[in-house]
Scaffold this motif. Sequence first.
Motif, PDB file in Angstrom:
ATOM      1  N   PHE A  67       0.786  -1.227   0.000  1.00 39.53           N
ATOM      2  CA  PHE A  67       0.000   0.000   0.000  1.00 39.53           C
ATOM      3  C   PHE A  67       0.819   1.279   0.000  1.00 39.53           C
ATOM      4  N   GLY A  68       2.052   1.257   0.393  1.00 35.30           N
ATOM      5  CA  GLY A  68       2.818   2.476   0.595  1.00 35.30           C
ATOM      6  C   GLY A  68       2.696   2.914   2.040  1.00 35.30           C
ATOM      7  N   THR A  69       3.174   4.093   2.351  1.00 35.38           N
ATOM      8  CA  THR A  69       3.125   4.575   3.736  1.00 35.38           C
ATOM      9  C   THR A  69       2.385   5.902   3.814  1.00 35.38           C
ATOM     10  N   SER A  70       1.827   6.152   4.989  1.00 31.00           N
ATOM     11  CA  SER A  70       1.161   7.422   5.241  1.00 31.00           C
ATOM     12  C   SER A  70       1.177   7.707   6.734  1.00 31.00           C
ATOM     13  N   ASP A  71       1.473   8.946   7.091  1.00 33.65           N
ATOM     14  CA  ASP A  71       1.414   9.392   8.478  1.00 33.65           C
ATOM     15  C   ASP A  71       0.060  10.020   8.806  1.00 33.65           C
ATOM     16  N   ILE A  72      -0.799  10.182   7.823  1.00 33.67           N
ATOM     17  CA  ILE A  72      -2.085  10.833   8.039  1.00 33.67           C
ATOM     18  C   ILE A  72      -2.986   9.903   8.845  1.00 33.67           C
ATOM     19  N   GLY A  73      -3.448  10.384   9.987  1.00 35.87           N
ATOM     20  CA  GLY A  73      -4.283   9.572  10.857  1.00 35.87           C
ATOM     21  C   GLY A  73      -5.562   9.091  10.188  1.00 35.87           C
ATOM     22  N   PHE A  74      -6.217   9.964   9.432  1.00 34.08           N
ATOM     23  CA  PHE A  74      -7.461   9.586   8.769  1.00 34.08           C
ATOM     24  C   PHE A  74      -7.223   8.474   7.741  1.00 34.08           C
ATOM     25  N   ILE A  75      -6.120   8.540   7.019  1.00 33.78           N
ATOM     26  CA  ILE A  75      -5.795   7.511   6.023  1.00 33.78           C
ATOM     27  C   ILE A  75      -5.506   6.188   6.720  1.00 33.78           C
ATOM     28  N   PHE A  79      -7.631   2.684   6.208  1.00 35.46           N
ATOM     29  CA  PHE A  79      -7.035   1.400   5.845  1.00 35.46           C
ATOM     30  C   PHE A  79      -7.221   0.362   6.954  1.00 35.46           C
ATOM     31  N   MET A  80      -7.270   0.816   8.205  1.00 34.58           N
ATOM     32  CA  MET A  80      -7.420  -0.117   9.322  1.00 34.58           C
ATOM     33  C   MET A  80      -8.814  -0.725   9.362  1.00 34.58           C
ATOM     34  N   GLY A  81      -9.849   0.114   9.357  1.00 39.21           N
ATOM     35  CA  GLY A  81     -11.195  -0.431   9.520  1.00 39.21           C
ATOM     36  C   GLY A  81     -12.255   0.202   8.648  1.00 39.21           C
ATOM     37  N   GLY A  82     -11.856   1.017   7.734  1.00 36.75           N
ATOM     38  CA  GLY A  82     -12.802   1.619   6.811  1.00 36.75           C
ATOM     39  C   GLY A  82     -13.693   2.669   7.450  1.00 36.75           C
ATOM     40  N   ILE A  83     -14.743   2.985   6.732  1.00 39.33           N
ATOM     41  CA  ILE A  83     -15.666   4.035   7.170  1.00 39.33           C
ATOM     42  C   ILE A  83     -16.411   3.615   8.436  1.00 39.33           C
ATOM     43  N   ILE A  84     -16.694   2.316   8.574  1.00 40.97           N
ATOM     44  CA  ILE A  84     -17.390   1.851   9.779  1.00 40.97           C
ATOM     45  C   ILE A  84     -16.540   2.124  11.018  1.00 40.97           C
ATOM     46  N   TYR A  85     -15.279   1.756  10.965  1.00 42.75           N
ATOM     47  CA  TYR A  85     -14.356   1.990  12.083  1.00 42.75           C
ATOM     48  C   TYR A  85     -14.235   3.485  12.384  1.00 42.75           C
ATOM     49  N   MET A  86     -14.105   4.284  11.336  1.00 38.60           N
ATOM     50  CA  MET A  86     -13.955   5.729  11.517  1.00 38.60           C
ATOM     51  C   MET A  86     -15.215   6.335  12.118  1.00 38.60           C
ATOM     52  N   ALA A  87     -16.385   5.864  11.698  1.00 33.30           N
ATOM     53  CA  ALA A  87     -17.636   6.383  12.252  1.00 33.30           C
ATOM     54  C   ALA A  87     -17.735   6.073  13.744  1.00 33.30           C
ATOM     55  N   LEU A  88     -17.349   4.867  14.126  1.00 35.91           N
ATOM     56  CA  LEU A  88     -17.378   4.514  15.547  1.00 35.91           C
ATOM     57  C   LEU A  88     -16.366   5.330  16.342  1.00 35.91           C
ATOM     58  N   LEU A  89     -15.142   5.436  15.836  1.00 35.14           N
ATOM     59  CA  LEU A  89     -14.084   6.151  16.534  1.00 35.14           C
ATOM     60  C   LEU A  89     -14.398   7.635  16.682  1.00 35.14           C
ATOM     61  N   TYR A  90     -14.662   8.300  15.571  1.00 32.36           N
ATOM     62  CA  TYR A  90     -14.881   9.741  15.615  1.00 32.36           C
ATOM     63  C   TYR A  90     -16.264  10.083  16.154  1.00 32.36           C
ATOM     64  N   GLY A  91     -17.238   9.199  15.930  1.00 35.05           N
ATOM     65  CA  GLY A  91     -18.568   9.409  16.487  1.00 35.05           C
ATOM     66  C   GLY A  91     -18.548   9.418  18.001  1.00 35.05           C
TER      67      GLY A  91
END
Length: 161
Positions: A67-75, A79-91
């Motif tokens: 995949f390459g590398t990224s320091d961006i937390g949102f990216i 990649f870790m858990g998709g939109i579902i993971y992000m919705a739970l985390l940021y929600g």
Amino acid sequence: MQSIQPDTYTWIVSGFEDTFALVFEGSKQGNYEQLTGSFLMFPSQLLDWVFGYGVRVYGGNASNIWFGTSDIGFINDLFMGGIIYMALLYGTIIASLTACHKKSGKVVRDSKIFLAFGVVLLIANYKGEVARSGMVLTAIIFLGYLLSTELKIEEKKWQSA
């Protein structure tokens, strides 16, 4: 902080300088130059957007081969858990700050401190993986709790016996 942790102090100051240059001058420098280039990558399939790949793409990880590398937390969260993971985390973070905001007194609500928390979280998580840090999340919850409580001073009346 400058004398105790000079590297951290330098990192924070350069972050502010980079952010001000981006916002007020439109100049991408320092981290933002890198963070808008090769670090800005996305999953290729719709299913991967929803559920992620289950890997971090932060530097030094074996998954970077594909995949390459990224320091961006949102990216990394994508990649870790998709939109579902992000919705739970940021929600959860937004719900916690919103609940504390509703409980806080008028002076605190009018100060826009909760809005500042949100903006700092957005900028910091773009600059690095802040939302995965237990210390940062604990600080947000703790500060939110402190700002949602009010000191109640009861007036005491002296009575003669």
